[in-house]
Design an enzyme around this catalytic site. Structure first.
Site, PDB file in Angstrom:
ATOM      1  N   HIS A   1      -4.322   3.135   8.378  1.00  0.00           N
ATOM      2  CA  HIS A   1      -3.033   2.684   8.903  1.00  0.00           C
ATOM      3  C   HIS A   1      -2.091   3.862   9.130  1.00  0.00           C
ATOM      4  O   HIS A   1      -1.993   4.745   8.278  1.00  0.00           O
ATOM      5  CB  HIS A   1      -2.353   1.741   7.902  1.00  0.00           C
ATOM      6  CG  HIS A   1      -3.012   0.405   7.822  1.00  0.00           C
ATOM      7  ND1 HIS A   1      -2.804  -0.441   6.753  1.00  0.00           N
ATOM      8  CD2 HIS A   1      -3.855  -0.238   8.653  1.00  0.00           C
ATOM      9  CE1 HIS A   1      -3.501  -1.545   6.947  1.00  0.00           C
ATOM     10  NE2 HIS A   1      -4.156  -1.453   8.083  1.00  0.00           N
TER      11      HIS A   1
ATOM     12  N   GLU B   1       0.840  -1.193   0.000  1.00  0.00           N
ATOM     13  CA  GLU B   1       0.000   0.000   0.000  1.00  0.00           C
ATOM     14  C   GLU B   1       0.881   1.250   0.000  1.00  0.00           C
ATOM     15  O   GLU B   1       2.118   1.141   0.022  1.00  0.00           O
ATOM     16  CB  GLU B   1      -0.979  -0.021   1.181  1.00  0.00           C
ATOM     17  CG  GLU B   1      -0.325  -0.042   2.556  1.00  0.00           C
ATOM     18  CD  GLU B   1      -1.329  -0.301   3.703  1.00  0.00           C
ATOM     19  OE1 GLU B   1      -2.306  -1.049   3.495  1.00  0.00           O
ATOM     20  OE2 GLU B   1      -1.119   0.238   4.795  1.00  0.00           O
TER      21      GLU B   1
END
Lengths: 293, 396, 396, 293
Positions: free
Chosen positions: D248, D210
Site C-alpha cells: 500500500h 496498519e
C-alpha cells in the site's frame, strides 16, 4: 456604522511605499487608529517614528492588536498580502491595489470562501465611517460628515461627488464603502446592503452602480426581498457603447444584463429610487428621508 | 488585449486544437504561393480585429492560386468596415489563406469567467457560426453552460456533458472534449479573458476543426506574458486610444462632439451620461485616473483635442489625490500652446479648488467656469451645438 | 521512485534553485577533468541511493585534480555500505564532483504531503545537515511547518514566515523564498512525494546553495512523466525487488529466513508479524495482489526462492478473485521445475479451496498443509530453524 | 447498518470493463440492487441485457433513481468519475480503482470538502451490509453473514480473514467498510466509527489498521472521547522496516507516529482491545461481546 468604527485598529500592508505613506498620514489625521505597518524586510523600523513596522501580519497583530488591514502593496504581491491577513485572522481587509489579474482574484476568492474575512476591493477607494472617525482608504476626508446615510459604490470619484452632495444637503454618512471597479470584487452590493439593513444608525442607502456584470441585479433582488430602508440608486454608463472597456475592468457591456438600462429597470422594479440626473442624488435622498420623518 | 484570427489559431494549435491548414500572408504573392501549396480551394480571410467580416466581403473563396493572389491584392491595404469597426473601418495588413473545408455541423465554444458565479465557464451551442449575442437572442435554449473551478480544472465529464448536449455523434465526443481541455490550458496558462471558437466544425471527411477563433487577454496579466504582448497589433486600434494607453490614461472614442476629461472611471461615465441626458453627444470617455501628473493631464487634453469631431470640451474633476490646480495648470498650458479654439467648460470640486480658479482666471483664456454638474453639461452641449451650426454656416 | 543526488540537483536547478558548480563523472578521468575545470578544492560524492554517505567515506575532499581523480578511482565500482543500505551496500557507478563551499549556516528544507492534514507541507529547520528524524528527536522545537493548498499554491508570506523562523539574515529572505517557490513548482509539476534540500547553506561569499538534495516521486504518477522515468537507476535497487516490480508483484526483502507469499498487502504484513510473533524472522514481504495470474504467482515464488537466506516458505492466501487452485498450480509447477528443497507450508482459505487441496495432494510434493494461521506460522518457523541447524551441522 | 442498505440503488461507473462486469455480476448475485451503469459513449446499450447503461451519472440518476456509485474506471479517469457522481448528488461512492496519483487525490479531496458525498476508497475493496443484502465492492460474498459487528479496515484480504473469523464465531456483521490502502483515503476511521457508534444495530467494532500515517491515532482519540461500544483492533506491520513501502502507498513508516507500536499503544490507551495475534481477532471479539450480555 458597519465594518469599521472607533474600535478598529488598522494595520497598513506596504506602509513604507510612497502612496501608502501619504495615505497613512491622511488616515491618522482623520483620527483613524493606525497601529501597525507591515513591510517584509523592514520589521524593526518605525514608520515616521509613529507606527511600528513588522515583517508579517501575524506578528503585527500579536504585538498591536490590529483587527483590520489596509493594503497598498503592488499587484503581483497583493493577493499574498490579502491571504496573509485572512490567515492571521484579520476580519476586515481593504485592498486599494489595482491591476490584479482576474485569475489571481479568482484564486483569492476560492481561498477566502472558507474564511470569515471580509475583503473590500481590490481596486477600490476603501471604507470610511465618519461617526467612528475611522477612514481606511484613500477618499478625501473633508467631504464626509457623521450622519445616517450609508453609501456603497463601484466607483471612486463618483462616490466623492455623491458624498459631497449629501453633505451639502446636511446629510451625513454612517459608512461609505467602495467595492472597487474590478469584475470579481471581494465584497458585493448585497453583502453591504445586508449590513446597512441591519445597522440601526443607517436610515437610507445610496447605491452607485455601473455597467458590466450583474451585481446591481443581485442587489435589486435583495432590495425587493429584504430591504425596508429606502435605497437611492444611480447607474453610470447609460451612454457607453458595447464591447468597450470604460476604465474599470468590470465596466464593460458584454450582454443585455450588463447594460445600464437593464440595471436601472431591475432596481426601480425592486423599489429603489433610481436617479437619472446624477447631479440630483443628494437632493433626492434628502427628499426621501424628509418624507419618512 | 485582442489578437488576430491567425494568431489565435496558431496559439490554439499549440494547445492541440486542430485548425485548418493555412498560413498568414502579408503580400498578394505570398497569398498565391500559400494557395498553391495547399493545392485546393482556399478561403482568403481579412485579418482585422473585428467580427462580421464575411458580410462585408472580408472572407472570400478562391478556386485557383491566381484567384487567391488577386483577392489578396484587392484586400490588402484597404480598410474593412464592419458593424463592429465604426465608419472608419480597420486596415487589412494581412490575410489568412486556408484550405476551404466542407462543414457538416457548426458549433459555438466559448470560455470566459462568469463574474456572477465567480467561476470560469464554458459555453457551447450547436447554433455555431453566428455571434453568441445572436444565439442568445434567437435561441437561448441552444446555449449550454458548465462552470468549473481552478483546483480540479475543467472536469472531463463536464466537457462530455456539453459534447453530448450539442448532439455531436459519438466519434466526435472525445475530440471535442480534447479541444475544450486545450482551451482550458490556454485560458489559465495565458490569462485569457475570452477564448472563443466559432464555428468549431465537423467536416465531411470526419475532422473536427476550429474554423474561426477569437482570443482576448486580461490586460492586468500581460506583464507575465511577454510572448502574448509580442502579438499586439496597434494598427488595429484607434491611434488616439493607442497614444492614450502610452500616456497611462483611459481614452475611448465614442463619436459625438462634446469632449470630456474626467478623473475616475465612474465619474467619466456619469459625465458622458449627463451630456447625453441634456441632449448632447459625448465624443469620448476619458479618465485621467486618480494620481495623474500635470504632464499626463496635458497629454490627455491634447488627445481629446486631436479628435476633429470635438466642438466643445468639458473638464470635470473631483480633486482628491489629483489636485484641482494641477488640472488647471495643464489646461492653461495646453490651450496657450495649442491655440485651440474649441470652447472650454471647467467644473471642479475638491482639493485646491481656489488655487485652480486663480490659475484659470489669471490665464485670461476664454474658459467658462461652472460649479453645478447639470449646468456645466448644458453649457458644454449648447456651445458644441453653436459651434457646429457656425461651422455649417461657414461651409455653406 | 528515487533518483541520485546529481539528478535531483539538475532538476532543482531547472526550477531556479541554485546548486554548487559541478558535474557527474562516471570515470576517474572525467572526475579529474571536472575538478580541473572547477579549479579549486572539490568534493567527490559517491552517487548511491542512500543517506549517511559521509560517515562511511562516500564524501571526500580533493585539493587537486589529481587527488580528485585518485579518490574517484577508489570509489567507482566499489560498494558503499551505510546505515540505510543493509550489509550488501550499493554499487557506486558515478561520483558527483563539485566545488567545495564554505558554509555559514546549514538549513533543512523539505516538501511532502502531510496525510493527516490532507495538505502539502513545507518543513524548515535551522538545524540542517543532519537527518530530519534526528532533528525531530533531538530538537523538535527547531522544526517549523507550513501547510499549503493547491489553489493558491505556496503563498510567499508562508515562505517568508519560514525564512524568518529559521533566523536567516534579511538579505537571504528573498532568495530562500524563491528556493521554496522552485521546490513547489517541481513538487506539483512532477508529482513528487518528497523534495528535500539538506543542507541548504549560506556561504561565506554570500550565496545560498542546495548542498545536498533528495527527490522521490509518486510511483502512481510516473506514467505522466516519461522524463522522470528516464532517471531511474535499477542498479541501486535489490535485483529481486526489480524483478518483482517487472512481474507486477510487490516484494520487499527484509533479511530473515522465513519466506512468505501472500495476496494482499495487509495480510502480507500480518503474515510477517505472525512469523515474528512466534519467534521467527520474516525473509520478505511479498504481495502478489488481488488479481494475479498463475504465471505471476509462479514468478513471485521463484523470486522468493531466489533469496538464499530463505530456509522455509509459507504460502498464505485468502482466495477471493485470486482462486486458491491457481496458487496451488503455480506452487506445484515451480517446485517441480526448480527442485527446490526448502520446506513449504501452505495455508489457504476461500475460493476453490477444495480444488487447490486436490492439486497439492496429487503432486506428491512434500508440502505441509495447515488451516490455522498461528499453527502455520509456528510450523514455518520451526522448519526454518531445523533446516538452519542442519545446515550448520553440515558445515561444521 | 451504515451507508448502504436494502434501499441502496447502485450504479456502476465503468460497468462495461472486464473487472467491473465480473463484480457487477457478483453484486447482483448477492442481492444488491444494481440499477444502472455508466460508460461514456455506450449510453443506450444494456449491460448483459439486465442493467441499462448511460453516458453520464446525471442521466443514470435521473432515469433509475441511483443513489450510490461503485467505480471501476482506470486511474487516469477515476477522479473525474468520483466528482461526476458527487456533482450529480450521489451520496455514497466506493472507488475500487488503484494507482491514483496522490496529487489527484488531494484535488479530489478539496473538491469534495464542500460536498455531502462520502467517498469510500480509492484503492479499496468497497463496502458491504449483509443485513441489507447490499454489496458494493469486490469482497467475497460467502464469508459474510448478517449480525451486529461493524468492521472497518485499511486492508482488503486482512478484512476477509477477520470477517471469516467472525463468521466462524457466529458473529455476523452490520457493515464492513474497506477504507483502502492509499495515503489520502476519502473516508477515515473516525468517519466510520462515528457512524457505527450511532448505529443501533452495531454492538461492537473491529478495526484493522496498519503502519503509515496517523489515522489510527485519530481513531484512538475518537474512541477515547466518544465511543461507548467495544472496539477490537489489530495493527498490521509490527515487523515492517522503516522507509520501505509495504504494498500500500499508505503503508510506509516515515516517523515514529507511523509505526505499529505507536498506534497499538494509542488504541490500547483509548480503551480499545488490541489483538497481537491476528488469528485470535474473531475469538477476542466473541469474548468481549459475551461479557457484555
Amino acid at each position: 456604522m458597519i465594518l469599521v468604527n472607533e474600535d478598529t485598529r488598522v494595520l497598513v500592508q506596504g506602509i513604507t511605499g510612497r502612496e501608502a505613506s501619504f495615505h497613512t498620514r491622511k488616515c491618522l489625521e482623520y483620527g483613524t487608529k493606525v497601529v501597525a505597518g507591515v513591510t517584509p524586510g523592514k520589521g524593526s523600523i518605525s514608520w515616521e517614528k509613529e507606527v511600528p513596522v513588522f515583517n508579517s501580519v501575524a506578528e503585527a497583530k500579536k504585538e498591536t492588536g490590529a483587527n483590520a488591514s489596509l493594503i497598498f502593496v503592488p499587484a503581483p504581491f497583493a493577493v499574498d498580502a490579502i491571504l496573509e491577513s485572512a490567515d492571521a485572522g484579520i476580519k476586515v481587509v481593504a485592498c486599494i491595489t489595482e491591476f490584479i489579474p482576474a485569475l489571481d482574484e479568482l484564486k483569492c476568492h476560492y481561498y477566502l470562501s472558507n474564511q470569515e474575512t471580509r475583503l473590500i476591493g481590490p481596486n477600490c477607494p476603501g471604507i470610511i465611517s465618519p461617526p467612528g472617525k475611522c477612514k481606511m482608504g484613500i477618499m478625501p476626508s473633508y467631504i464626509h460628515r457623521p450622519g445616517n446615510v450609508g453609501v456603497v459604490s463601484r466607483s471612486g470619484t463618483l462616490t466623492y461627488e455623491a458624498v459631497t452632495q449629501l453633505t451639502e444637503q446636511s446629510l451625513g454618512q454612517t459608512t461609505c464603502v467602495g467595492l472597487g471597479g474590478d469584475p470579481l470584487p471581494g465584497t458585493s452590493f448585497v453583502d453591504i446592503l445586508k449590513l446597512f439593513q441591519a445597522d440601526p444608525e443607517t436610515k437610507a442607502v445610496v447605491l452607485i452602480g455601473e455597467i458590466g456584470g450583474t451585481y446591481e441585479q443581485e442587489a435589486a433582488d435583495f432590495i425587493q426581498k429584504h430591504m425596508t430602508k429606502p435605497v437611492v440608486a444611480y447607474i453610470a454608463g447609460s451612454s457607453a457603447p458595447s464591447g468597450k472597456r470604460m476604465g474599470h475592468a468590470g465596466a464593460i457591456i458584454s450582454g443585455n444584463a450588463s447594460k445600464a438600462l437593464n440595471k436601472i429597470t431591475s432596481l426601480a422594479a425592486a423599489g429603489a429610487t433610481v436617479v437619472e440626473n446624477f447631479g440630483q442624488i443628494g437632493l433626492v435622498t434628502k427628499k426621501i428621508l424628509s418624507s419618512r420623518i | 488585449m485582442k489578437i488576430h484570427e491567425y494568431q489565435a489559431k496558431e496559439l490554439l494549435s499549440r494547445y492541440d486544437v486542430p485548425v485548418p491548414r493555412g498560413s498568414v500572408a502579408k503580400t498578394a504573392r505570398e497569398a498565391g504561393e500559400t494557395a498553391d501549396q495547399i493545392s485546393q480551394r482556399v478561403v482568403i480571410k481579412a485579418q482585422v480585429h473585428s467580427g462580421g467580416r464575411g458580410k462585408v466581403g472580408g472572407i472570400r473563396i478562391a478556386e485557383t492560386p491566381a484567384e487567391a493572389e488577386q483577392i489578396a491584392r484587392e484586400l490588402l491595404g484597404t480598410k474593412l468596415v464592419t458593424h463592429q469597426t465604426g465608419p472608419e473601418g480597420l486596415t487589412i495588413n494581412a490575410v489568412l489563406v486556408e484550405e476551404a473545408v466542407q462543414a457538416e455541423k457548426e458549433l459555438y465554444l466559448g470560455m470566459l469567467i462568469n463574474t456572477s458565479a465567480y467561476a470560469p465557464m464554458v459555453i457551447a451551442s450547436e447554433a455555431g457560426g453566428m455571434e453568441i449575442e445572436e444565439i442568445t437572442t434567437r435561441n437561448p435554449a441552444k446555449i449550454l453552460r458548465q462552470h468549473f473551478e481552478l483546483v480540479a480544472g475543467l472536469l472531463p465529464y463536464k466537457a462530455r456533458t456539453l459534447a453530448y448536449g450539442v448532439n455531436l455523434p459519438t466519434e466526435n465526443i472525445r475530440p471535442v472534449t480534447q479541444v475544450m481541455a486545450g482551451m482550458y490550458r490556454l485560458f489559465t496558462e495565458k490569462d485569457c479573458s475570452l477564448v472563443e471558437i466559432n464555428p468549431l466544425v465537423t467536416t465531411t471527411d470526419g475532422r473536427l476543426l476550429a474554423l474561426d477563433a477569437k482570443i482576448n487577454f486580461d490586460d492586468n496579466a500581460l506583464s507575465h506574458h511577454q510572448d502574448i504582448v509580442q502579438l499586439h497589433d496597434s494598427s488595429q486600434e484607434d491611434p488616439l486610444e493607442v497614444e492614450a494607453g502610452n500616456t497611462g490614461v483611459n481614452y475611448v472614442k465614442i463619436g459625438g462632439n462634446v469632449g470630456c476629461l474626467v478623473n475616475g472611471a465612474g465619474l467619466a461615465m456619469a459625465t458622458m451620461d449627463m451630456i447625453k441626458m441634456v441632449g448632447g453627444e459625448p465624443a469620448n470617455f476619458l479618465d485621467v485616473g486618480g494620481g495623474a501628473s500635470e504632464e499626463q493631464v496635458a497629454q490627455a487634453l491634447k488627445i481629446l483635442l486631436a479628435d476633429p469631431n470635438v466642438k466643445a470640451a468639458w473638464i470635470n474633476v473631483f480633486g482628491g489625490i489629483l489636485r484641482c490646480d494641477v488640472v488647471a495648470r495643464a489646461v492653461v498650458r495646453v490651450l496657450e500652446e495649442s491655440k485651440a479654439s474649441v470652447p472650454f467648460i471647467v467644473r471642479m470640486n475638491g482639493t485646491n479648488l481656489q488655487e485652480a480658479m486663480r490659475v484659470l482666471e489669471e490665464s485670461e483664456l476664454n474658459i467658462t467656469f461652472e460649479a453645478d454638474l447639470v449646468s456645466a453639461a448644458e453649457k458644454a452641449v449648447a456651445m458644441a451645438k453653436l459651434r457646429l451650426s457656425k461651422a455649417n454656416d461657414t461651409s455653406q
